[in-house]
Design a protein around this motif. Structure first.
Motif, PDB file in Angstrom:
ATOM      1  N   SER A   7       0.817  -1.155  -0.088  1.00 32.48           N
ATOM      2  CA  SER A   7       0.067  -0.131  -0.119  1.00 32.48           C
ATOM      3  C   SER A   7       0.783   1.213  -0.026  1.00 32.48           C
ATOM      4  CB  SER A   7      -0.800  -0.093   1.110  1.00 32.48           C
ATOM      5  OG  SER A   7      -1.788  -1.043   1.220  1.00 32.48           O
ATOM      6  N   ASP A  10       2.233   1.491  -3.434  1.00 32.90           N
ATOM      7  CA  ASP A  10       1.114   1.953  -4.177  1.00 32.90           C
ATOM      8  C   ASP A  10       1.044   3.670  -4.121  1.00 32.90           C
ATOM      9  OD1 ASP A  10       1.091  -0.249  -5.387  1.00 32.90           O
ATOM     10  OD2 ASP A  10      -0.855  -1.018  -4.358  1.00 32.90           O
ATOM     11  N   GLU A  21       3.837   5.559  -5.809  1.00 32.20           N
ATOM     12  CA  GLU A  21       3.621   5.553  -7.250  1.00 32.20           C
ATOM     13  C   GLU A  21       2.587   6.574  -7.594  1.00 32.20           C
ATOM     14  OE1 GLU A  21       3.564   1.785  -9.233  1.00 32.20           O
ATOM     15  OE2 GLU A  21       2.568   2.733 -10.902  1.00 32.20           O
ATOM     16  N   ALA A  22       1.330   6.365  -6.812  1.00 33.44           N
ATOM     17  CA  ALA A  22       0.301   7.274  -7.352  1.00 33.44           C
ATOM     18  C   ALA A  22       0.611   8.751  -7.075  1.00 33.44           C
ATOM     19  CB  ALA A  22      -0.886   7.067  -6.352  1.00 33.44           C
ATOM     20  N   ARG A  68       2.486   9.518 -10.420  1.00 29.16           N
ATOM     21  CA  ARG A  68       1.816   9.250 -11.648  1.00 29.16           C
ATOM     22  C   ARG A  68       0.378   9.239 -11.576  1.00 29.16           C
ATOM     23  NH1 ARG A  68       5.854   4.698 -12.220  1.00 29.16           N
ATOM     24  NH2 ARG A  68       7.443   5.653 -13.337  1.00 29.16           N
ATOM     25  N   GLY A  69      -0.434   8.965 -10.316  1.00 28.08           N
ATOM     26  CA  GLY A  69      -1.519   8.994 -10.130  1.00 28.08           C
ATOM     27  C   GLY A  69      -2.528  10.348  -9.901  1.00 28.08           C
ATOM     28  N   GLU A 104      -5.845  12.171  -8.403  1.00 29.64           N
ATOM     29  CA  GLU A 104      -6.284  12.551  -6.916  1.00 29.64           C
ATOM     30  C   GLU A 104      -7.152  11.252  -6.227  1.00 29.64           C
ATOM     31  OE1 GLU A 104      -8.387  16.363  -6.253  1.00 29.64           O
ATOM     32  OE2 GLU A 104     -10.198  15.008  -5.247  1.00 29.64           O
ATOM     33  N   GLU A 105      -7.995  10.728  -6.983  1.00 27.62           N
ATOM     34  CA  GLU A 105      -8.973   9.637  -6.638  1.00 27.62           C
ATOM     35  C   GLU A 105      -7.912   8.263  -6.270  1.00 27.62           C
ATOM     36  OE1 GLU A 105     -11.985   8.496  -4.972  1.00 27.62           O
ATOM     37  OE2 GLU A 105     -11.997  10.228  -6.232  1.00 27.62           O
ATOM     38  N   ARG A 106      -6.779   8.107  -7.021  1.00 25.92           N
ATOM     39  CA  ARG A 106      -5.913   6.899  -6.621  1.00 25.92           C
ATOM     40  C   ARG A 106      -5.057   7.226  -5.549  1.00 25.92           C
ATOM     41  NH1 ARG A 106      -0.853   4.879 -10.406  1.00 25.92           N
ATOM     42  NH2 ARG A 106      -0.590   3.274  -8.978  1.00 25.92           N
ATOM     43  N   ILE A 107      -4.540   8.579  -5.198  1.00 28.15           N
ATOM     44  CA  ILE A 107      -4.078   8.682  -4.004  1.00 28.15           C
ATOM     45  C   ILE A 107      -4.843   8.506  -3.051  1.00 28.15           C
ATOM     46  CG2 ILE A 107      -3.058  10.597  -2.760  1.00 28.15           C
ATOM     47  CD1 ILE A 107      -1.849  11.638  -5.564  1.00 28.15           C
ATOM     48  N   ASP A 132      -7.325   6.577  -2.826  1.00 23.13           N
ATOM     49  CA  ASP A 132      -7.497   4.988  -2.597  1.00 23.13           C
ATOM     50  C   ASP A 132      -6.555   4.374  -1.824  1.00 23.13           C
ATOM     51  OD1 ASP A 132     -10.084   4.906  -3.866  1.00 23.13           O
ATOM     52  OD2 ASP A 132      -9.191   4.279  -5.796  1.00 23.13           O
ATOM     53  N   CYS A 133      -5.246   4.977  -2.294  1.00 24.46           N
ATOM     54  CA  CYS A 133      -4.023   4.309  -1.480  1.00 24.46           C
ATOM     55  C   CYS A 133      -4.057   4.699  -0.138  1.00 24.46           C
ATOM     56  CB  CYS A 133      -2.825   4.726  -2.225  1.00 24.46           C
ATOM     57  SG  CYS A 133      -2.561   4.030  -3.735  1.00 24.46           S
TER      58      CYS A 133
END
Length: 104
Positions: free
Chosen positions: A26, A29, A32-33, A36-37, A39-42, A44-45
């Protein structure tokens, strides 16, 4: 709330090992987010990291309530210490206020 002495850590060893791996994943991830990610991916992580931490704590025999109390204690300790920046102190204060509002 005391540590549950009857809780079998051995019984949960496989789950603990899996949660440890998931927690490290986690964090990886999240890093990495952050590069490259979106707002939503960050988000989520971050949520996944928090959930995994709570579950790992429970598997180690700590209640969610005790974990939250410990977090609040550490926030109070952090506010009492000499902090490197005023922003850090403000972040600690805001998070402690958030926890205290949740109790009401």
């Amino acid at each position: 709330m005391a540590f549950d002495r009857n809780f079998s850590i051995t019984k949960n060893l496989r789950m603990i090992e899996w949660l440890k791996t998931k927690l490290i994943g986690s964090i990886a991830d999240l890093f990495e987010a952050m590069i490259r990610g979106g707002e939503e991916r960050i988000l989520d992580c971050l949520a996944g990291t928090i959930i995994t931490t709570y579950l790992l704590g429970r598997r180690l025999g700590f209640s969610y309530a005790r974990l939250e109390l410990k977090v609040q204690d550490q926030l109070k300790d952090g506010l009492a210490e000499d902090n490197p920046t005023e922003d850090w102190r403000e972040d600690l204060r805001m998070l402690l206020d958030y926890f205290e509002r949740q109790k009401r």
